[in-house]
Design a protein around this motif. Sequence first.
Motif, mmCIF file in Angstrom:
data_model
loop_
_atom_site.group_PDB
_atom_site.id
_atom_site.type_symbol
_atom_site.label_atom_id
_atom_site.label_comp_id
_atom_site.label_asym_id
_atom_site.label_seq_id
_atom_site.Cartn_x
_atom_site.Cartn_y
_atom_site.Cartn_z
ATOM 1 N N UNK A 151 13.663 10.605 -27.763
ATOM 2 C CA UNK A 151 12.272 8.659 -27.499
ATOM 3 C C UNK A 151 12.064 8.283 -28.233
ATOM 4 N N UNK A 152 10.836 9.100 -29.211
ATOM 5 C CA UNK A 152 10.297 8.305 -29.955
ATOM 6 C C UNK A 152 11.268 7.284 -31.076
ATOM 7 N N UNK A 153 12.235 8.170 -31.125
ATOM 8 C CA UNK A 153 12.881 6.786 -32.654
ATOM 9 C C UNK A 153 14.043 6.072 -30.880
ATOM 10 N N UNK A 154 13.508 5.807 -29.950
ATOM 11 C CA UNK A 154 14.510 4.684 -29.166
ATOM 12 C C UNK A 154 13.433 3.468 -29.263
ATOM 13 N N UNK A 155 11.595 4.197 -29.032
ATOM 14 C CA UNK A 155 10.807 2.834 -29.241
ATOM 15 C C UNK A 155 10.554 2.933 -30.029
ATOM 16 N N UNK A 156 11.056 2.967 -31.334
ATOM 17 C CA UNK A 156 10.253 2.966 -32.417
ATOM 18 C C UNK A 156 8.503 3.416 -32.979
ATOM 19 N N UNK A 157 8.470 5.150 -32.667
ATOM 20 C CA UNK A 157 6.563 5.634 -32.376
ATOM 21 C C UNK A 157 7.397 6.242 -33.890
ATOM 22 N N UNK A 158 6.563 5.814 -35.210
ATOM 23 C CA UNK A 158 6.547 6.535 -35.924
ATOM 24 C C UNK A 158 6.158 7.777 -36.476
ATOM 25 N N UNK A 159 5.647 8.077 -37.178
ATOM 26 C CA UNK A 159 4.720 8.840 -37.955
ATOM 27 C C UNK A 159 3.436 8.436 -38.287
ATOM 28 N N UNK A 160 2.234 8.992 -38.008
ATOM 29 C CA UNK A 160 0.551 8.476 -38.672
ATOM 30 C C UNK A 160 0.144 8.954 -39.911
ATOM 31 N N UNK A 161 -0.105 8.138 -40.843
ATOM 32 C CA UNK A 161 -0.908 9.072 -42.124
ATOM 33 C C UNK A 161 -1.976 9.741 -41.951
ATOM 34 N N UNK A 162 -2.756 10.964 -42.717
ATOM 35 C CA UNK A 162 -3.445 11.166 -42.391
ATOM 36 C C UNK A 162 -4.521 10.815 -43.731
ATOM 37 N N UNK A 163 -5.824 11.494 -42.890
ATOM 38 C CA UNK A 163 -6.401 10.736 -44.230
ATOM 39 C C UNK A 163 -7.455 11.807 -44.325
ATOM 40 N N UNK A 164 -7.025 12.627 -45.849
ATOM 41 C CA UNK A 164 -8.200 13.115 -47.161
ATOM 42 C C UNK A 164 -8.267 12.542 -48.137
ATOM 43 N N UNK A 165 -9.868 13.046 -48.404
ATOM 44 C CA UNK A 165 -10.309 11.905 -49.216
ATOM 45 C C UNK A 165 -9.984 13.064 -50.617
ATOM 46 N N UNK A 166 -9.990 12.306 -51.796
ATOM 47 C CA UNK A 166 -9.377 13.080 -53.184
ATOM 48 C C UNK A 166 -10.456 13.263 -53.397
ATOM 49 N N UNK A 167 -10.949 14.446 -54.421
ATOM 50 C CA UNK A 167 -11.751 15.010 -55.181
ATOM 51 C C UNK A 167 -13.474 15.090 -54.333
ATOM 52 N N UNK A 168 -13.710 15.562 -52.523
ATOM 53 C CA UNK A 168 -14.437 15.400 -52.308
ATOM 54 C C UNK A 168 -14.821 16.897 -52.016
ATOM 55 N N UNK A 169 -13.840 17.576 -52.544
ATOM 56 C CA UNK A 169 -14.358 19.436 -52.441
ATOM 57 C C UNK A 169 -15.260 19.222 -54.322
ATOM 58 N N UNK B 234 -5.055 5.975 -33.145
ATOM 59 C CA UNK B 234 -6.055 4.746 -33.213
ATOM 60 C C UNK B 234 -7.352 4.488 -32.999
ATOM 61 N N UNK B 235 -7.333 5.545 -32.024
ATOM 62 C CA UNK B 235 -9.345 5.261 -31.196
ATOM 63 C C UNK B 235 -9.942 6.236 -32.713
ATOM 64 N N UNK B 236 -9.445 7.314 -32.619
ATOM 65 C CA UNK B 236 -9.991 8.269 -34.014
ATOM 66 C C UNK B 236 -9.845 7.207 -34.898
ATOM 67 N N UNK B 237 -9.484 6.238 -35.665
ATOM 68 C CA UNK B 237 -9.287 5.482 -36.711
ATOM 69 C C UNK B 237 -10.140 4.605 -36.459
ATOM 70 N N UNK B 238 -11.128 4.362 -35.698
ATOM 71 C CA UNK B 238 -11.737 3.055 -35.251
ATOM 72 C C UNK B 238 -13.050 4.161 -35.542
ATOM 73 N N UNK B 239 -12.877 5.196 -34.830
ATOM 74 C CA UNK B 239 -14.010 5.269 -35.591
ATOM 75 C C UNK B 239 -14.585 5.840 -37.236
ATOM 76 N N UNK B 240 -13.284 6.765 -37.893
ATOM 77 C CA UNK B 240 -14.087 6.291 -39.021
ATOM 78 C C UNK B 240 -14.814 5.008 -39.635
ATOM 79 N N UNK C 239 -5.558 14.760 -34.042
ATOM 80 C CA UNK C 239 -4.204 14.020 -33.154
ATOM 81 C C UNK C 239 -2.760 13.596 -34.376
ATOM 82 N N UNK C 240 -3.578 13.275 -35.093
ATOM 83 C CA UNK C 240 -2.216 13.497 -35.903
ATOM 84 C C UNK C 240 -1.340 14.356 -36.212
ATOM 85 N N UNK C 241 -1.515 15.368 -36.107
ATOM 86 C CA UNK C 241 -1.352 16.338 -36.692
ATOM 87 C C UNK C 241 -0.345 16.180 -35.068
#
Length: 249
Positions: free
Chosen positions: A158-176, A33-39, A142-144
Amino acid sequence: MWVWIIIAVVLVLIVLWAVGVYNGLIKLRNLVQEAWRQIDVELKRRHDLIGNLVETVKGYAAHERGTLEDVMKARSAAMAGGQSPAQQAQSEGMLSQALGRLIAVAEAYPDLKANQNFMALQQELTSTEDRIAAARRYYNANVRELNTKVETVPSNIVAGMFNIGRAEYFEVEGEERDPVKVDFGQRDATIPPPSGYAGGTPAGAPAAPSAAPAAPSAAEATASGPAPTAAAPAPQQAPPPAEPTPPAN
């Protein structure tokens, strides 16, 4: 008695392990979440710079209305709130494509390219893109790590017990983009020569001397008749005889 003590110790160890895993997952989620705020901060700066860039281009190329409107529409879509990282990445990719068309249009206006404000905005935008790329790498790392913990055993329990799910990557399409290739080497044989360039000799240059005519073949010599013979040299006349010397008295 000892059996209950062993069971209690095992339960305590399991609880301590679960608490440690849970705390590790929460820490990773907070880092994501902190890394996403920086983005997000860098993306807002990017949107502001693009808006100023459009206003600068509009002062020199107001008739390029379609391109300017496309950039502003893509900018508005990218600035819309409530987007997931994947949706934000798609919006930023569309904005990058529209911005590329705007820069291509600006190349046709020498006065605009020489404008100090336009040049400063381009430099700031390039610097912001570099910071976005660095923040994106940090976020995706961090997402990985979080996704690995969520999907692997036994931390996934433990993640399933407390509903901690996967995060989405941020990959800009058409950048290269493919780099522009400039070839100053030898001209390819398949490329036609420029106008005024014929046969490897520039226009206006003196033509090379033609080769000597080939000797006629035997058939051509027979058809044209016998070749004329060279005239024989005239016979050289003998010198006159010397006069007799008179006898001495």
